[in-house]
Design an enzyme around this catalytic site. Structure first.
Site, PDB file in Angstrom:
ATOM      1  N   LYS A  22       1.127  -1.185   0.325  1.00 55.61           N
ATOM      2  CA  LYS A  22       0.231   0.202   0.344  1.00 55.61           C
ATOM      3  C   LYS A  22       0.789   0.931  -0.231  1.00 55.61           C
ATOM      4  CE  LYS A  22      -1.483   1.907   4.128  1.00 55.61           C
ATOM      5  NZ  LYS A  22      -1.598   2.814   4.342  1.00 55.61           N
ATOM      6  N   ASN A  23       1.912   0.993   0.951  1.00 53.37           N
ATOM      7  CA  ASN A  23       2.887   2.701   1.049  1.00 53.37           C
ATOM      8  C   ASN A  23       3.695   3.169  -0.201  1.00 53.37           C
ATOM      9  OD1 ASN A  23       1.140   2.755   3.201  1.00 53.37           O
ATOM     10  ND2 ASN A  23       2.441   2.398   4.936  1.00 53.37           N
ATOM     11  N   ARG A  93      -4.970  10.067   4.126  1.00 55.44           N
ATOM     12  CA  ARG A  93      -3.923  11.548   4.707  1.00 55.44           C
ATOM     13  C   ARG A  93      -3.080  10.967   3.453  1.00 55.44           C
ATOM     14  NH1 ARG A  93      -2.378  13.764   8.880  1.00 55.44           N
ATOM     15  NH2 ARG A  93      -0.423  13.812   8.329  1.00 55.44           N
ATOM     16  N   CYS A 117      -4.838  12.700  13.562  1.00 59.52           N
ATOM     17  CA  CYS A 117      -5.670  11.889  12.892  1.00 59.52           C
ATOM     18  C   CYS A 117      -5.417  10.645  14.443  1.00 59.52           C
ATOM     19  CB  CYS A 117      -5.514  10.771  11.879  1.00 59.52           C
ATOM     20  SG  CYS A 117      -3.443   9.660  12.147  1.00 59.52           S
ATOM     21  N   ARG A 122       0.200  14.141  13.569  1.00 58.44           N
ATOM     22  CA  ARG A 122       0.639  14.291  12.432  1.00 58.44           C
ATOM     23  C   ARG A 122       1.231  15.587  11.111  1.00 58.44           C
ATOM     24  NH1 ARG A 122      -1.525   8.897   9.891  1.00 58.44           N
ATOM     25  NH2 ARG A 122       0.572   8.446   8.865  1.00 58.44           N
ATOM     26  N   ASP A 306       4.441   0.340  12.394  1.00 53.24           N
ATOM     27  CA  ASP A 306       3.261  -0.230  11.651  1.00 53.24           C
ATOM     28  C   ASP A 306       3.060  -2.127  11.833  1.00 53.24           C
ATOM     29  OD1 ASP A 306       2.622   2.120  10.615  1.00 53.24           O
ATOM     30  OD2 ASP A 306       3.339   1.711   8.320  1.00 53.24           O
ATOM     31  N   ARG A 398      -8.231  -1.189   4.307  1.00 51.38           N
ATOM     32  CA  ARG A 398      -7.909   0.190   3.904  1.00 51.38           C
ATOM     33  C   ARG A 398      -5.856  -0.281   3.596  1.00 51.38           C
ATOM     34  NH1 ARG A 398      -6.840   5.145   7.100  1.00 51.38           N
ATOM     35  NH2 ARG A 398      -5.264   5.170   5.583  1.00 51.38           N
TER      36      ARG A 398
HETATM   37  N1  EPU Z   1       6.689  14.963  11.172  1.00 42.42           N
HETATM   38  C1  EPU Z   1       6.488  15.717  10.983  1.00 42.42           C
HETATM   39  N2  EPU Z   1       6.510  16.539  10.983  1.00 42.42           N
HETATM   40  C2  EPU Z   1       5.707  16.015   9.275  1.00 42.42           C
HETATM   41  C3  EPU Z   1       6.099  14.966   8.780  1.00 42.42           C
HETATM   42  C4  EPU Z   1       6.089  14.224   9.563  1.00 42.42           C
HETATM   43  O1  EPU Z   1       6.581  16.317  12.487  1.00 42.42           O
HETATM   44  O2  EPU Z   1       5.958  17.071   8.550  1.00 42.42           O
HETATM   45  C5  EPU Z   1       6.337  13.505  12.269  1.00 42.42           C
HETATM   46  C6  EPU Z   1       5.635  12.790  12.280  1.00 42.42           C
HETATM   47  O3  EPU Z   1       4.371  13.178  13.370  1.00 42.42           O
HETATM   48  C7  EPU Z   1       5.859  11.765  12.506  1.00 42.42           C
HETATM   49  C8  EPU Z   1       6.130  10.903  12.116  1.00 42.42           C
HETATM   50  O4  EPU Z   1       7.340  12.631  11.874  1.00 42.42           O
HETATM   51  O5  EPU Z   1       6.098  11.765  14.298  1.00 42.42           O
HETATM   52  C9  EPU Z   1       7.023  10.157  11.629  1.00 42.42           C
HETATM   53  O6  EPU Z   1       6.233  10.597  10.597  1.00 42.42           O
HETATM   54  P1  EPU Z   1       5.922  10.471   8.740  1.00 42.42           P
HETATM   55  O7  EPU Z   1       6.203  11.564   7.849  1.00 42.42           O
HETATM   56  O8  EPU Z   1       6.814   8.931   8.523  1.00 42.42           O
HETATM   57  O9  EPU Z   1       5.214   9.510   8.439  1.00 42.42           O
HETATM   58  P2  EPU Z   1       3.687   9.334   7.137  1.00 42.42           P
HETATM   59  O10 EPU Z   1       4.980   9.739   6.308  1.00 42.42           O
HETATM   60  O11 EPU Z   1       2.921  10.282   7.270  1.00 42.42           O
HETATM   61  C10 EPU Z   1       4.275   6.605   7.046  1.00 42.42           C
HETATM   62  C11 EPU Z   1       3.190   5.696   6.125  1.00 42.42           C
HETATM   63  C12 EPU Z   1       2.734   5.239   7.823  1.00 42.42           C
HETATM   64  C13 EPU Z   1       3.932   4.590   8.406  1.00 42.42           C
HETATM   65  C14 EPU Z   1       4.930   6.267   9.049  1.00 42.42           C
HETATM   66  C15 EPU Z   1       6.232   5.297   9.304  1.00 42.42           C
HETATM   67  C16 EPU Z   1       2.149   6.282   4.394  1.00 42.42           C
HETATM   68  C17 EPU Z   1       1.505   6.411   3.189  1.00 42.42           C
HETATM   69  N3  EPU Z   1       2.471   6.505   5.628  1.00 42.42           N
HETATM   70  O12 EPU Z   1       3.269   7.521   7.149  1.00 42.42           O
HETATM   71  O13 EPU Z   1       2.181   3.876   7.424  1.00 42.42           O
HETATM   72  O14 EPU Z   1       3.271   4.775   9.796  1.00 42.42           O
HETATM   73  O15 EPU Z   1       4.856   6.105   7.522  1.00 42.42           O
HETATM   74  O16 EPU Z   1       7.151   4.141   8.754  1.00 42.42           O
HETATM   75  O17 EPU Z   1       3.402   5.827   3.746  1.00 42.42           O
HETATM   76  C18 EPU Z   1       0.023   2.521   8.136  1.00 42.42           C
HETATM   77  O18 EPU Z   1       0.373   1.801   6.843  1.00 42.42           O
HETATM   78  O19 EPU Z   1      -0.551   1.672   8.576  1.00 42.42           O
HETATM   79  C19 EPU Z   1       0.636   3.601   8.258  1.00 42.42           C
HETATM   80  C20 EPU Z   1       0.083   5.010   9.222  1.00 42.42           C
END
Ligand code: EPU
Length: 418
Positions: A22-23, A93, A117, A122, A306, A398
């Site tokens: 998915k990701n 998101r 969320c 996030r 995850d 999802r």
């Molecule tokens: N963060 C910030 N500022 C930003 C972006 C992130 O402070 O601008 C913080 C977040 O709040 C968090 C940390 O950085 O504490 C890491 O978050 P990240 O941005 O890496 O998460 P994401 O990109 O929103 C993706 C996956 C998630 C997975 C995370 C961590 C996708 C679509 N989603 O989310 O997947 O948990 O990386 O590996 O790739 C899931 O599949 O269940 C899922 C939530």
């Protein structure tokens, strides 16, 4: 809303195929916006988040064709709206991933802010700061990110936190920017490497994806390509935990052990025997209850957040006491209360899930509150005494393709009630 009913206590046995990730599929579908030539993306999982992404692309003017093997052909020669509305972004998101491609190729994007969320705040400040460093004008007004740029300019960006979708957004934006962009402290997840490989097959110049310094040399345009998405390491890990918890023996096909070394190491510590070759992973659990595990979630190649909820479910029935520390998201514990209601001795202490393993869980009525929390409840249901009824299973749709069919193929007694 659908419910799942599980009759617990059956060791899982047999073979199943693992779906595409998915990701990885979500950013790759967003990356198709970077070219007006046709893209053919294979190994796309059949998931609700994919449908949402297709809806979002369709709204912008993409022409999408999907075949019965879930290859998606995307044609973006008539993009007319550079816009991701709140109604779609609130349900997924990852819609934020269209921001970088739209801005880079069309010079403009209006994307709803994703907001907090169920697993944490996030924020997306790092995405926005990176794009601003590349010369984009960004205003946040009325809940929307309104971004514009004549042509983005390559620059050096050092991320405060190694964000996964942030790295993806900036890498996609940089492919068509003027000059070289260097992303430091980039996230290193395999899905980022997969996206980079897809972009390279479109003609992008990227080096270092999968490491913490990625260098992208912007090109004038990108071409159409065919690309197949990598296997889902979290789906893989979830079935391996299910087999370990139930004392089963399974073989997972179309997956790769190198994507989840930290998870396999923990399953071995729990007592599972694991073997793998190029495209399969086999697991056998013979030693009764798994051993309790202490775990700290961390960015890749560390233990994935995850998989935290699924290993928490396993610790609940493991021999011994354990603590899992969640270091990525501040509130990813929606499963804890539900597991308590099934008889688990589990509690929260700050960002730690502390468990005293018990012999048995008991079936009951529980509610799925987010994607990975739902997976952990299914795992608990598979081992619990009696029947478990899981409400609100739309969360699971999802991220897990046909989960009840795959579990049935492994011998589980599970059915979906409308
Ligand atoms: N963060 C910030 N500022 C930003 C972006 C992130 O402070 O601008 C913080 C977040 O709040 C968090 C940390 O950085 O504490 C890491 O978050 P990240 O941005 O890496 O998460 P994401 O990109 O929103 C993706 C996956 C998630 C997975 C995370 C961590 C996708 C679509 N989603 O989310 O997947 O948990 O990386 O590996 O790739 C899931 O599949 O269940 C899922 C939530």
């Amino acid at each position: 809303m659908d419910k799942l009913v599980i009759q617990g206590g059956i060791p899982l046995r047999g073979e199943i195929n693992i779906s595409g990730a998915k990701n990885a599929a979500l950013p790759i579908l967003a990356a198709t916006l970077l070219t007006d030539e046709p893209m053919l993306i294979g190994n796309i999982p059949h998931l609700h988040d994919i449908t949402t992404t297709m809806e979002l692309l369709g709204l912008m003017g993409s022409e999408l064709m999907i075949d019965e093997r879930i290859n998606i052909e995307v044609n973006n020669r008539n993009i007319t709206r550079l816009y991701a509305p709140y109604e779609l972004v609130k349900t997924m998101r990852a819609s934020i991933l269209v921001l970088g491609p739209l801005l880079s190729r069309y010079g403009k994007a209006d994307v709803s802010l994703p907001g907090g969320c169920s697993i944490g705040q996030r924020p997306v400040n790092i995405h926005l700061e990176g794009l601003a460093a590349m010369g984009a004008r960004i205003n946040v007004e009325g809940g929307y990110i309104r971004a514009s740029a004549k042509r983005l300019k390559g620059t050096r960006i050092s991320l405060d936190t190694a964000t996964v979708t942030g790295t993806e957004n900036l890498m996609m934006a940089a492919t068509l920017a003027d000059g070289v962009t260097i992303i430091e402290n980039a996230a290193r997840e395999p899905e980022i490497t997969d996206l980079a490989n897809c972009l390279k097959s479109m003609g992008a110049k990227i080096e270092g994806a999968g490491a913490s310094r990625i260098e992208i040399e912007g090109v004038e345009d990108l071409k159409g390509a065919q690309y197949s998405v990598l296997p889902d390491r979290i789906e893989t890990g979830t079935y391996l935990v299910a087999a370990t918890m139930t004392g089963g023996e399974i073989k997972l096909k179309n997956t790769k052990s190198c994507l989840l070394a930290s998870v396999l190491q923990k399953l071995t510590e729990a007592g599972a025997e694991i073997a793998f070759d190029d495209n399969t992973i086999s697991l056998k659990m013979q030693c009764g209850r798994p051993k309790a595990l202490n775990i700290e979630t961390a960015p890749f190649p560390g233990f994935p957040t995850d998989m935290q909820a699924q290993f928490t479910a396993m610790n609940c029935i493991a021999e011994g006491n354990s603590a899992i520390t969640e270091n990525i998201f501040e509130n990813r514990f929606m499963h804890v209360q539900e597991l308590q209601s099934m008889g688990a001795n589990v509690r929260l202490a700050d960002n730690k899930v502390v468990v005293n393993g018990v012999d048995k869980l008991k079936g009951g009525l529980v509610t799925a509150k987010d994607l990975r929390a739902s997976a952990s409840l299914i795992l608990a249901g598979l081992i619990a005494d009696g029947e478990t009824l899981i409400k609100d299973v739309y969360h699971i749709d999802r991220g897990y393709e046909t989960i009840e069919e795959k579990l049935m193929q492994l011998g589980a007694k599970i059915k979906r009630l409308p």
